[in-house]
Design a protein around this motif. Structure first.
Motif, PDB file in Angstrom:
ATOM      1  N   ILE A  80       1.425   3.230   2.869  1.00  0.00           N
ATOM      2  CA  ILE A  80       0.659   2.387   1.954  1.00  0.00           C
ATOM      3  C   ILE A  80      -0.563   1.768   2.619  1.00  0.00           C
ATOM      4  O   ILE A  80      -1.499   1.362   1.938  1.00  0.00           O
ATOM      5  CB  ILE A  80       1.549   1.300   1.294  1.00  0.00           C
ATOM      6  N   ASP A  81      -0.578   1.734   3.949  1.00  0.00           N
ATOM      7  CA  ASP A  81      -1.740   1.206   4.676  1.00  0.00           C
ATOM      8  C   ASP A  81      -2.968   2.111   4.526  1.00  0.00           C
ATOM      9  O   ASP A  81      -4.088   1.671   4.764  1.00  0.00           O
ATOM     10  CB  ASP A  81      -1.424   1.053   6.157  1.00  0.00           C
ATOM     11  N   ASP A  82      -2.759   3.361   4.151  1.00  0.00           N
ATOM     12  CA  ASP A  82      -3.860   4.316   4.029  1.00  0.00           C
ATOM     13  C   ASP A  82      -4.673   4.122   2.749  1.00  0.00           C
ATOM     14  O   ASP A  82      -5.685   4.804   2.563  1.00  0.00           O
ATOM     15  CB  ASP A  82      -3.335   5.749   4.056  1.00  0.00           C
ATOM     16  N   PHE A  83      -4.239   3.218   1.877  1.00  0.00           N
ATOM     17  CA  PHE A  83      -4.912   3.041   0.591  1.00  0.00           C
ATOM     18  C   PHE A  83      -5.642   1.703   0.570  1.00  0.00           C
ATOM     19  O   PHE A  83      -5.030   0.644   0.710  1.00  0.00           O
ATOM     20  CB  PHE A  83      -3.895   3.122  -0.553  1.00  0.00           C
ATOM     21  N   PRO A  84      -6.965   1.750   0.362  1.00  0.00           N
ATOM     22  CA  PRO A  84      -7.753   0.520   0.389  1.00  0.00           C
ATOM     23  C   PRO A  84      -7.550  -0.373  -0.837  1.00  0.00           C
ATOM     24  O   PRO A  84      -7.756  -1.573  -0.772  1.00  0.00           O
ATOM     25  CB  PRO A  84      -9.195   1.021   0.462  1.00  0.00           C
ATOM     26  N   ASP A  85      -7.143   0.233  -1.954  1.00  0.00           N
ATOM     27  CA  ASP A  85      -6.936  -0.572  -3.163  1.00  0.00           C
ATOM     28  C   ASP A  85      -5.712  -0.055  -3.925  1.00  0.00           C
ATOM     29  O   ASP A  85      -5.251   1.065  -3.720  1.00  0.00           O
ATOM     30  CB  ASP A  85      -8.183  -0.565  -4.052  1.00  0.00           C
ATOM     31  N   LYS A  86      -5.228  -0.898  -4.797  1.00  0.00           N
ATOM     32  CA  LYS A  86      -4.008  -0.589  -5.541  1.00  0.00           C
ATOM     33  C   LYS A  86      -4.197   0.579  -6.501  1.00  0.00           C
ATOM     34  O   LYS A  86      -3.293   1.385  -6.691  1.00  0.00           O
ATOM     35  CB  LYS A  86      -3.556  -1.832  -6.310  1.00  0.00           C
ATOM     36  N   LYS A  87      -5.374   0.702  -7.090  1.00  0.00           N
ATOM     37  CA  LYS A  87      -5.616   1.763  -8.074  1.00  0.00           C
ATOM     38  C   LYS A  87      -5.529   3.149  -7.437  1.00  0.00           C
ATOM     39  O   LYS A  87      -4.964   4.063  -8.029  1.00  0.00           O
ATOM     40  CB  LYS A  87      -6.979   1.583  -8.746  1.00  0.00           C
ATOM     41  N   SER A  88      -6.075   3.317  -6.245  1.00  0.00           N
ATOM     42  CA  SER A  88      -5.991   4.623  -5.588  1.00  0.00           C
ATOM     43  C   SER A  88      -4.549   4.943  -5.205  1.00  0.00           C
ATOM     44  O   SER A  88      -4.111   6.094  -5.307  1.00  0.00           O
ATOM     45  CB  SER A  88      -6.912   4.687  -4.375  1.00  0.00           C
ATOM     46  N   LEU A  89      -3.799   3.930  -4.794  1.00  0.00           N
ATOM     47  CA  LEU A  89      -2.383   4.125  -4.505  1.00  0.00           C
ATOM     48  C   LEU A  89      -1.632   4.532  -5.772  1.00  0.00           C
ATOM     49  O   LEU A  89      -0.844   5.482  -5.771  1.00  0.00           O
ATOM     50  CB  LEU A  89      -1.771   2.846  -3.915  1.00  0.00           C
ATOM     51  N   GLU A  90      -1.902   3.817  -6.848  1.00  0.00           N
ATOM     52  CA  GLU A  90      -1.230   4.111  -8.114  1.00  0.00           C
ATOM     53  C   GLU A  90      -1.545   5.515  -8.601  1.00  0.00           C
ATOM     54  O   GLU A  90      -0.657   6.231  -9.086  1.00  0.00           O
ATOM     55  CB  GLU A  90      -1.630   3.074  -9.168  1.00  0.00           C
ATOM     56  N   LEU A  91      -2.792   5.930  -8.482  1.00  0.00           N
ATOM     57  CA  LEU A  91      -3.165   7.295  -8.878  1.00  0.00           C
ATOM     58  C   LEU A  91      -2.402   8.333  -8.064  1.00  0.00           C
ATOM     59  O   LEU A  91      -1.911   9.334  -8.608  1.00  0.00           O
ATOM     60  CB  LEU A  91      -4.666   7.518  -8.702  1.00  0.00           C
ATOM     61  N   ASN A  92      -2.281   8.105  -6.787  1.00  0.00           N
ATOM     62  CA  ASN A  92      -1.560   9.031  -5.928  1.00  0.00           C
ATOM     63  C   ASN A  92      -0.073   9.065  -6.274  1.00  0.00           C
ATOM     64  O   ASN A  92       0.532  10.131  -6.323  1.00  0.00           O
ATOM     65  CB  ASN A  92      -1.759   8.643  -4.465  1.00  0.00           C
ATOM     66  N   LEU A  93       0.499   7.898  -6.496  1.00  0.00           N
ATOM     67  CA  LEU A  93       1.941   7.817  -6.752  1.00  0.00           C
ATOM     68  C   LEU A  93       2.344   8.395  -8.108  1.00  0.00           C
ATOM     69  O   LEU A  93       3.420   8.981  -8.242  1.00  0.00           O
ATOM     70  CB  LEU A  93       2.412   6.369  -6.652  1.00  0.00           C
ATOM     71  N   THR A  94       1.522   8.219  -9.117  1.00  0.00           N
ATOM     72  CA  THR A  94       1.903   8.647 -10.467  1.00  0.00           C
ATOM     73  C   THR A  94       1.431  10.053 -10.802  1.00  0.00           C
ATOM     74  O   THR A  94       1.694  10.540 -11.901  1.00  0.00           O
ATOM     75  CB  THR A  94       1.375   7.658 -11.519  1.00  0.00           C
ATOM     76  N   SER A  95       0.772  10.704  -9.860  1.00  0.00           N
ATOM     77  CA  SER A  95       0.323  12.078 -10.084  1.00  0.00           C
ATOM     78  C   SER A  95       1.507  12.981 -10.426  1.00  0.00           C
ATOM     79  O   SER A  95       2.544  12.940  -9.755  1.00  0.00           O
ATOM     80  CB  SER A  95      -0.378  12.585  -8.824  1.00  0.00           C
ATOM     81  N   GLU A 101       1.092  -4.601  -2.628  1.00  0.00           N
ATOM     82  CA  GLU A 101       0.624  -5.932  -3.046  1.00  0.00           C
ATOM     83  C   GLU A 101       1.126  -7.014  -2.096  1.00  0.00           C
ATOM     84  O   GLU A 101       0.374  -7.922  -1.729  1.00  0.00           O
ATOM     85  CB  GLU A 101       1.090  -6.240  -4.469  1.00  0.00           C
ATOM     86  N   MET A 102       2.379  -6.942  -1.693  1.00  0.00           N
ATOM     87  CA  MET A 102       2.932  -7.956  -0.793  1.00  0.00           C
ATOM     88  C   MET A 102       2.253  -7.893   0.573  1.00  0.00           C
ATOM     89  O   MET A 102       1.965  -8.915   1.170  1.00  0.00           O
ATOM     90  CB  MET A 102       4.454  -7.772  -0.636  1.00  0.00           C
ATOM     91  N   LYS A 103       1.984  -6.704   1.024  1.00  0.00           N
ATOM     92  CA  LYS A 103       1.361  -6.534   2.329  1.00  0.00           C
ATOM     93  C   LYS A 103      -0.093  -7.015   2.315  1.00  0.00           C
ATOM     94  O   LYS A 103      -0.580  -7.576   3.302  1.00  0.00           O
ATOM     95  CB  LYS A 103       1.430  -5.083   2.761  1.00  0.00           C
ATOM     96  N   ASN A 104      -0.787  -6.818   1.235  1.00  0.00           N
ATOM     97  CA  ASN A 104      -2.203  -7.184   1.151  1.00  0.00           C
ATOM     98  C   ASN A 104      -2.420  -8.583   0.585  1.00  0.00           C
ATOM     99  O   ASN A 104      -3.548  -9.025   0.509  1.00  0.00           O
ATOM    100  CB  ASN A 104      -2.963  -6.138   0.331  1.00  0.00           C
ATOM    101  N   GLY A 105      -1.354  -9.204   0.149  1.00  0.00           N
ATOM    102  CA  GLY A 105      -1.441 -10.600  -0.280  1.00  0.00           C
ATOM    103  C   GLY A 105      -2.074 -10.821  -1.641  1.00  0.00           C
ATOM    104  O   GLY A 105      -1.881 -11.833  -2.271  1.00  0.00           O
ATOM    105  N   ARG A 106      -2.841  -9.899  -2.103  1.00  0.00           N
ATOM    106  CA  ARG A 106      -3.459 -10.023  -3.422  1.00  0.00           C
ATOM    107  C   ARG A 106      -3.786  -8.618  -3.908  1.00  0.00           C
ATOM    108  O   ARG A 106      -3.766  -7.663  -3.162  1.00  0.00           O
ATOM    109  CB  ARG A 106      -4.721 -10.876  -3.354  1.00  0.00           C
ATOM    110  N   GLU A 107      -4.116  -8.545  -5.150  1.00  0.00           N
ATOM    111  CA  GLU A 107      -4.436  -7.256  -5.740  1.00  0.00           C
ATOM    112  C   GLU A 107      -5.938  -7.006  -5.632  1.00  0.00           C
ATOM    113  O   GLU A 107      -6.746  -7.733  -6.214  1.00  0.00           O
ATOM    114  CB  GLU A 107      -4.012  -7.221  -7.206  1.00  0.00           C
ATOM    115  N   ARG A 108      -6.307  -6.000  -4.861  1.00  0.00           N
ATOM    116  CA  ARG A 108      -7.715  -5.601  -4.781  1.00  0.00           C
ATOM    117  C   ARG A 108      -7.961  -4.537  -5.825  1.00  0.00           C
ATOM    118  O   ARG A 108      -7.243  -3.554  -5.905  1.00  0.00           O
ATOM    119  CB  ARG A 108      -8.036  -5.025  -3.400  1.00  0.00           C
ATOM    120  N   VAL A 109      -8.991  -4.723  -6.602  1.00  0.00           N
ATOM    121  CA  VAL A 109      -9.285  -3.748  -7.664  1.00  0.00           C
ATOM    122  C   VAL A 109     -10.416  -2.858  -7.274  1.00  0.00           C
ATOM    123  O   VAL A 109     -11.286  -3.117  -6.547  1.00  0.00           O
ATOM    124  CB  VAL A 109      -9.613  -4.478  -8.988  1.00  0.00           C
TER     125      VAL A 109
END
Length: 144
Positions: A39-54, A136-144
């Protein structure tokens, strides 16, 4: 009308078999992705979500449509049985039972494809949500 028997036996059941293979293959692939994702490889939540839900939508589509395809096989099998009964008039009950068994086989296989597909989808969706929460917990807030 023999083509209808072949269509149910090989067309409908063959389609359901292919759908099952696709759903299991995608589920295995997604599980392996989730297992090795950083999860550290993703700068924002949206890119992580796109990867996970593919590809999850494919499993959901298979899970929701497999019972209908099985039902189509059931309807065709019953139509074949009634057609044979009407054409031959009085007939041996074994011919009726063979037609109804063909119809029920399509229903059963449709359910055998749908139930694991929906289970895989729910399992993988939950795992994706957990990974997003960890980000989200690791980054402390949601970056969009």
């Amino acid at each position: 009308m023999e083509w209808l028997r072949v269509a149910v036996d090989y067309g409908i059941i063959g389609l359901l078999t292919v759908m099952s293979i696709i759903a299991v293959g995608i589920a295995i692939e997604r599980h392996l992705v989730y297992k090795h994702i950083r999860i550290d490889d993703f700068p924002d939540k949206k890119s992580l979500e796109l990867n996970l839900t593919s590809k999850l939508h494919i499993i959901a589509t298979i899970g929701s449509n497999a019972p209908y395809i099985g039902l189509l096989g059931t309807v065709l099998g019953i139509m074949l049985t009634f057609y044979t009964m009407g054409k031959e008039g009085f007939m041996d009950t074994s011919k009726i039972m063979v037609g109804l068994a063909l119809a029920l086989k399509a229903t059963a296989i449709g359910l055998l494809v749908a139930i694991p597909s929906v289970t895989f989808y729910n399992f993988l969706l939950r795992k994706a949500k957990v990974l997003m929460m960890q980000w989200e917990m690791k980054n402390g807030r949601e970056r969009v």
